[in-house]
Each structure stands twice: as structure tokens, then as C-alpha cells.
Design a protein around this motif. Structure first.
Motif, PDB file in Angstrom:
ATOM      1  N   ASP A   7       0.765  -1.256   0.108  1.00 51.49           N
ATOM      2  CA  ASP A   7       0.022  -0.055   0.128  1.00 51.49           C
ATOM      3  C   ASP A   7       0.922   1.185  -0.121  1.00 51.49           C
ATOM      4  OD1 ASP A   7      -2.323  -1.541  -0.120  1.00 51.49           O
ATOM      5  OD2 ASP A   7      -2.618  -1.390   2.129  1.00 51.49           O
ATOM      6  N   GLU A  10       2.338   1.562  -3.537  1.00 56.54           N
ATOM      7  CA  GLU A  10       1.195   1.976  -4.693  1.00 56.54           C
ATOM      8  C   GLU A  10       0.445   3.370  -4.361  1.00 56.54           C
ATOM      9  OE1 GLU A  10      -1.881  -0.798  -4.222  1.00 56.54           O
ATOM     10  OE2 GLU A  10      -0.954  -2.172  -5.312  1.00 56.54           O
ATOM     11  N   ARG A  52     -14.740  -2.126  -9.536  1.00 58.85           N
ATOM     12  CA  ARG A  52     -14.106  -3.248  -8.893  1.00 58.85           C
ATOM     13  C   ARG A  52     -12.733  -3.066  -8.461  1.00 58.85           C
ATOM     14  NH1 ARG A  52     -12.396  -8.020 -12.575  1.00 58.85           N
ATOM     15  NH2 ARG A  52     -12.726  -9.173 -10.630  1.00 58.85           N
ATOM     16  N   GLY A  53     -12.103  -3.762  -7.609  1.00 59.59           N
ATOM     17  CA  GLY A  53     -10.740  -3.660  -7.205  1.00 59.59           C
ATOM     18  C   GLY A  53     -10.555  -2.550  -6.205  1.00 59.59           C
ATOM     19  N   ARG A  54      -9.142  -2.487  -5.702  1.00 60.60           N
ATOM     20  CA  ARG A  54      -8.984  -1.445  -4.932  1.00 60.60           C
ATOM     21  C   ARG A  54      -7.246  -1.044  -5.259  1.00 60.60           C
ATOM     22  NH1 ARG A  54      -6.571  -1.820   0.130  1.00 60.60           N
ATOM     23  NH2 ARG A  54      -5.393  -3.684   0.334  1.00 60.60           N
ATOM     24  N   LEU A  56      -4.035   0.377  -6.996  1.00 59.46           N
ATOM     25  CA  LEU A  56      -3.864   0.749  -8.590  1.00 59.46           C
ATOM     26  C   LEU A  56      -4.786  -0.438  -9.311  1.00 59.46           C
ATOM     27  CD1 LEU A  56      -0.006   0.915  -8.295  1.00 59.46           C
ATOM     28  CD2 LEU A  56      -1.611   2.715  -8.816  1.00 59.46           C
ATOM     29  N   ASN A  57      -5.383  -1.336  -8.774  1.00 61.99           N
ATOM     30  CA  ASN A  57      -6.081  -2.380  -9.508  1.00 61.99           C
ATOM     31  C   ASN A  57      -7.197  -1.732  -9.768  1.00 61.99           C
ATOM     32  OD1 ASN A  57      -3.525  -3.938  -9.865  1.00 61.99           O
ATOM     33  ND2 ASN A  57      -4.188  -5.056  -7.865  1.00 61.99           N
ATOM     34  N   ALA A  58      -8.116  -0.604  -8.969  1.00 60.22           N
ATOM     35  CA  ALA A  58      -9.381  -0.330  -9.314  1.00 60.22           C
ATOM     36  C   ALA A  58      -9.646   0.139 -10.623  1.00 60.22           C
ATOM     37  CB  ALA A  58      -9.505   0.843  -8.279  1.00 60.22           C
ATOM     38  N   THR A  59     -10.843  -0.322 -11.110  1.00 58.30           N
ATOM     39  CA  THR A  59     -11.187  -0.117 -12.557  1.00 58.30           C
ATOM     40  C   THR A  59     -12.769  -0.083 -12.555  1.00 58.30           C
ATOM     41  OG1 THR A  59     -11.912  -2.372 -12.930  1.00 58.30           O
ATOM     42  CG2 THR A  59      -9.841  -1.529 -13.665  1.00 58.30           C
ATOM     43  N   PRO A  76      -9.203   1.921 -15.918  1.00 66.20           N
ATOM     44  CA  PRO A  76      -8.579   1.896 -14.795  1.00 66.20           C
ATOM     45  C   PRO A  76      -8.714   3.306 -13.897  1.00 66.20           C
ATOM     46  CG  PRO A  76      -7.053   1.149 -16.777  1.00 66.20           C
ATOM     47  CD  PRO A  76      -8.227   2.004 -17.219  1.00 66.20           C
ATOM     48  N   ASN A  78      -6.871   4.728 -11.960  1.00 62.31           N
ATOM     49  CA  ASN A  78      -5.720   5.561 -11.521  1.00 62.31           C
ATOM     50  C   ASN A  78      -4.691   5.751 -12.803  1.00 62.31           C
ATOM     51  OD1 ASN A  78      -5.618   6.056  -8.611  1.00 62.31           O
ATOM     52  ND2 ASN A  78      -5.839   3.894  -8.467  1.00 62.31           N
ATOM     53  N   SER A  79      -5.348   5.447 -13.918  1.00 58.80           N
ATOM     54  CA  SER A  79      -4.350   5.524 -15.292  1.00 58.80           C
ATOM     55  C   SER A  79      -4.159   7.166 -15.475  1.00 58.80           C
ATOM     56  CB  SER A  79      -5.167   5.007 -16.549  1.00 58.80           C
ATOM     57  OG  SER A  79      -4.698   5.152 -17.540  1.00 58.80           O
TER      58      SER A  79
END
Length: 127
Positions: A7, A10, A52-54, A56-59, A76, A78-79
Motif C-alpha cells: 500500500d 502504491e 471493482r478492485g482497490r 492501483l488495480n481499481a477499475t 483503470p 488511476n491511469s
């Protein structure tokens, strides 16, 4: 390695200003598109089907009807290519995922109740 260490690493790559929208909202997603040597902004407008996700993987998934066909894009959170997300209309839904909209055709495919009294300050930011 521990989750706390992941965490911390990230957190440097997370979006500085978190996005504020919910499932069921009609949004405009502004993305950077590189074509050759040029860069332009492309807008994709539709209903948020799910998040979904949390970290950096959140989309999040956005669906729209284009020429009678349903088109879904997964973005994404955080893109750096996602410039901004504008909420056009706040939706009021009672589900975390709106998969039932995939079976609908025409105007029913975009039918989500409008939340007129929602305050944007109370929306939980998506990281």
C-alpha cells in the motif's frame, strides 16, 4: 511482503484527486488518445455498470448504446490516460453491479432512476 508495504509503494502512483462518482451515474470519461505523433482527448459517455478492485488495480466499467449495439469499456481509475470523469446525471440504484442492463434494448438499457437530492460532497471518492 506485507500488505502495508504494498500500500505504501502504491500510494505514490495513485491519482492525486480521487474520482467522485457512483454506480448508476451517467458519466463522461475524458481519455488521452495518441495517434502517430499527436495526442487528443476522446470522450466516452455512458452509465457506470460497476467498480471493482482497490488501490492501483481499481477499475470501472462504462456502458453506452452506439448504433443499436451495447459498447462497454473498462477504465483503470488511476491511469494517467484518464484525464477526468464528469458526472452528467446522478443515478439512484440498489445494486453494486448493473449487469441486468446488458439484457435490455433501446431506452430501457439506459433507464436508471435519477437521484435529484444527492449531494456530490457526500459521494465516497474512488481510489
Amino acid at each position: 511482503m506485507s500488505q502495508a508495504l504494498f500500500d505504501k509503494i502504491e500510494s505514490e502512483q495513485l491519482r492525486a484527486e480521487p474520482l467522485k462518482f457512483r454506480v448508476g451515474d451517467l458519466v463522461k470519461v475524458h481519455t488521452k488518445v495518441k495517434e502517430g505523433g499527436k495526442e487528443r482527448t476522446q470522450v466516452f459517455q455512458g452509465i457506470v455498470l460497476g467498480v471493482r478492485g482497490r488501490g492501483l488495480n481499481a477499475t470501472f466499467t462504462v456502458r453506452r448504446i452506439s448504433y443499436g449495439e451495447g459498447v462497454e469499456k473498462v477504465f483503470p481509475v488511476n491511469s494517467p490516460n484518464v484525464e477526468k470523469v464528469e458526472v452528467e446525471r446522478a443515478g439512484k440504484v440498489r445494486r453494486a453491479k448493473l449487469n441486468y442492463l446488458r439484457d435490455r434494448i433501446g431506452k430501457r438499457a439506459t433507464l436508471v432512476r435519477e437521484d435529484k437530492k444527492r449531494d456530490s460532497d457526500k459521494v465516497k471518492p474512488i481510489r
